[in-house]
Design a protein around this motif. Sequence first.
Motif, PDB file in Angstrom:
ATOM      1  N   HIS A 161      14.279 -15.863 -27.881  1.00 32.20           N
ATOM      2  CA  HIS A 161      13.511 -17.024 -28.203  1.00 32.20           C
ATOM      3  C   HIS A 161      12.019 -16.384 -28.035  1.00 32.20           C
ATOM      4  O   HIS A 161      11.238 -17.078 -29.037  1.00 32.20           O
ATOM      5  N   LYS A 162      11.687 -15.332 -27.375  1.00 35.71           N
ATOM      6  CA  LYS A 162      10.280 -14.915 -27.398  1.00 35.71           C
ATOM      7  C   LYS A 162      10.024 -14.353 -29.156  1.00 35.71           C
ATOM      8  O   LYS A 162       9.068 -14.320 -29.681  1.00 35.71           O
ATOM      9  N   TRP A 163      11.078 -13.487 -29.438  1.00 39.50           N
ATOM     10  CA  TRP A 163      11.085 -12.964 -30.709  1.00 39.50           C
ATOM     11  C   TRP A 163      10.894 -14.213 -31.862  1.00 39.50           C
ATOM     12  O   TRP A 163      10.184 -14.078 -32.608  1.00 39.50           O
ATOM     13  N   ILE A 164      11.398 -15.286 -31.597  1.00 36.02           N
ATOM     14  CA  ILE A 164      11.414 -16.400 -32.729  1.00 36.02           C
ATOM     15  C   ILE A 164      10.003 -16.973 -32.388  1.00 36.02           C
ATOM     16  O   ILE A 164       9.359 -17.222 -33.348  1.00 36.02           O
ATOM     17  N   GLU A 165       9.533 -17.127 -31.198  1.00 29.06           N
ATOM     18  CA  GLU A 165       8.504 -17.854 -30.984  1.00 29.06           C
ATOM     19  C   GLU A 165       7.293 -16.848 -31.555  1.00 29.06           C
ATOM     20  O   GLU A 165       6.171 -17.343 -32.044  1.00 29.06           O
ATOM     21  N   TYR A 166       7.217 -15.705 -31.192  1.00 28.96           N
ATOM     22  CA  TYR A 166       5.956 -14.711 -31.366  1.00 28.96           C
ATOM     23  C   TYR A 166       6.164 -14.136 -32.838  1.00 28.96           C
ATOM     24  O   TYR A 166       5.175 -13.479 -33.333  1.00 28.96           O
TER      25      TYR A 166
END
Length: 149
Positions: free
Chosen positions: A55-60
Motif C-alpha cells: 500500500h505504501k508503494w502504491i500511495e507514494y
Amino acid sequence: MKIVLKYLAGTVLCLILIIWANAILDSHYEMPRLFAEARQTNNAVPLISAMAAAHKWIEYVIAPLTGCVIGLYAALVQKRHANILAIAILLPFSLYALATESLRSLGIESVLGFLGANLVQFVLAAFVASALRRVLDSRNGDVFRSQQA
C-alpha cells in the motif's frame, strides 16, 4: 466524438497501469502464498505487513507515476485543455477508490494519506499535461496563437 475516444483510451491506459503495478507488487510480496498461509495457519501478521508495504508503494510511488503518465498522454493527444483531460481520466478511479474504501473505520492518518496521494496524483497529472503541452506548442510555434485565442 474525438474527445470521448481520447478519454476512453486514457481510461484504459490508466486501468492497464494500475493492473500492471498491482501484478508486480503481488508477485514481489508473494501475496497468493501469504493468503494461503494465512488461511491455513490463522496467522495473518505476515500478510498484513506485506499488504501495508504494498500500500505504501502504491500511495507514494505508483499513484504519482500514474499521474505523470496520464499527464503525458493527455498532453500528447489533446491540444487544448490537456490538464482537464488528465484530471478527467483519473477522476473515475479516485471516486471508485473513495467509494470502496471505508473511510469511517480508518484513522485520520489513513484518510489524510488517501486524500494526499490522490491530490498529488491529480496535481502531477495536470502539471505534466500543461507543461508538456506548452513545450510542444512552443516547438511548433503555436504558443502565441493559443494565448491569443
